[in-house]
Design a protein around this motif. Structure first.
Motif, PDB file in Angstrom:
ATOM      1  N   LYS A 158     -24.500 -43.009  -5.656  1.00 43.43           N
ATOM      2  CA  LYS A 158     -23.198 -42.848  -6.303  1.00 43.43           C
ATOM      3  C   LYS A 158     -22.567 -41.511  -5.935  1.00 43.43           C
ATOM      4  N   ARG A 159     -23.355 -40.442  -5.944  1.00 40.95           N
ATOM      5  CA  ARG A 159     -22.816 -39.124  -5.569  1.00 40.95           C
ATOM      6  C   ARG A 159     -22.368 -39.099  -4.122  1.00 40.95           C
ATOM      7  N   THR A 160     -23.137 -39.729  -3.241  1.00 44.10           N
ATOM      8  CA  THR A 160     -22.765 -39.783  -1.823  1.00 44.10           C
ATOM      9  C   THR A 160     -21.458 -40.539  -1.638  1.00 44.10           C
ATOM     10  N   ALA A 161     -21.322 -41.661  -2.322  1.00 49.64           N
ATOM     11  CA  ALA A 161     -20.091 -42.446  -2.211  1.00 49.64           C
ATOM     12  C   ALA A 161     -18.899 -41.648  -2.729  1.00 49.64           C
ATOM     13  N   ASP A 162     -19.070 -40.938  -3.835  1.00 52.57           N
ATOM     14  CA  ASP A 162     -17.981 -40.111  -4.363  1.00 52.57           C
ATOM     15  C   ASP A 162     -17.601 -38.996  -3.389  1.00 52.57           C
ATOM     16  N   THR A 163     -18.595 -38.354  -2.793  1.00 56.75           N
ATOM     17  CA  THR A 163     -18.332 -37.284  -1.836  1.00 56.75           C
ATOM     18  C   THR A 163     -17.602 -37.806  -0.602  1.00 56.75           C
ATOM     19  N   LEU A 164     -18.037 -38.946  -0.094  1.00 54.30           N
ATOM     20  CA  LEU A 164     -17.376 -39.524   1.075  1.00 54.30           C
ATOM     21  C   LEU A 164     -15.940 -39.928   0.759  1.00 54.30           C
ATOM     22  N   GLU A 165     -15.707 -40.398  -0.454  1.00 57.75           N
ATOM     23  CA  GLU A 165     -14.354 -40.764  -0.847  1.00 57.75           C
ATOM     24  C   GLU A 165     -13.456 -39.531  -0.908  1.00 57.75           C
ATOM     25  N   ILE A 166     -13.950 -38.437  -1.433  1.00 62.04           N
ATOM     26  CA  ILE A 166     -13.177 -37.191  -1.504  1.00 62.04           C
ATOM     27  C   ILE A 166     -12.890 -36.673  -0.102  1.00 62.04           C
TER      28      ILE A 166
END
Length: 87
Positions: A74-82
Motif C-alpha cells: 500500500k505504501r509503495t502504491a501511494d508513493t508511486l501515485e505521488i
C-alpha cells in the motif's frame, strides 16, 4: 471499508496470539503436574511449552508477515501515485 477489515484482522491476530500463548502455558502446566503414569511429568510439560512457543512464533510471524506485506504494498502504491503526479 478495506482499511476497516485490515485493521480488524490485525486486532484479531493480536488477540489470537495472546490466546494461543495463554493456552500453551496452561497446557504445559497441566501436563507438568499430571502424574507420570498418565503420560505427564516435567519433561513432557517442558516439551509442550517449548513446542507450543515455537509454534506461536512461527504462526504469529507468518500472520504478521502477511499483514506487513499488505502495508508495504500500500505504501509503495501511494508513493508511486505521488511520483506519477509530479511527473
Amino acid at each position: 471499508m478495506r482499511d476497516f477489515f485490515i485493521n480488524s484482522l490485525e486486532k484479531i491476530v493480536g488477540v489470537l496470539i495472546v490466546l494461543m500463548s495463554v493456552s500453551v502455558v496452561i497446557g504445559g502446566l497441566v501436563v507438568m503436574f499430571t502424574s507420570p503414569y498418565n503420560g505427564g511429568g516435567f519433561i513432557p510439560g517442558l516439551v509442550v511449552l517449548v513446542g507450543g512457543g515455537f509454534y506461536i512464533l512461527v504462526m504469529g510471524g507468518f500472520l504478521y508477515l502477511g499483514l506487513g506485506i499488505y502495508d508495504n504494498t500500500k505504501r509503495t502504491a501511494d508513493t508511486l501515485e505521488i511520483r506519477s503526479r509530479k511527473g
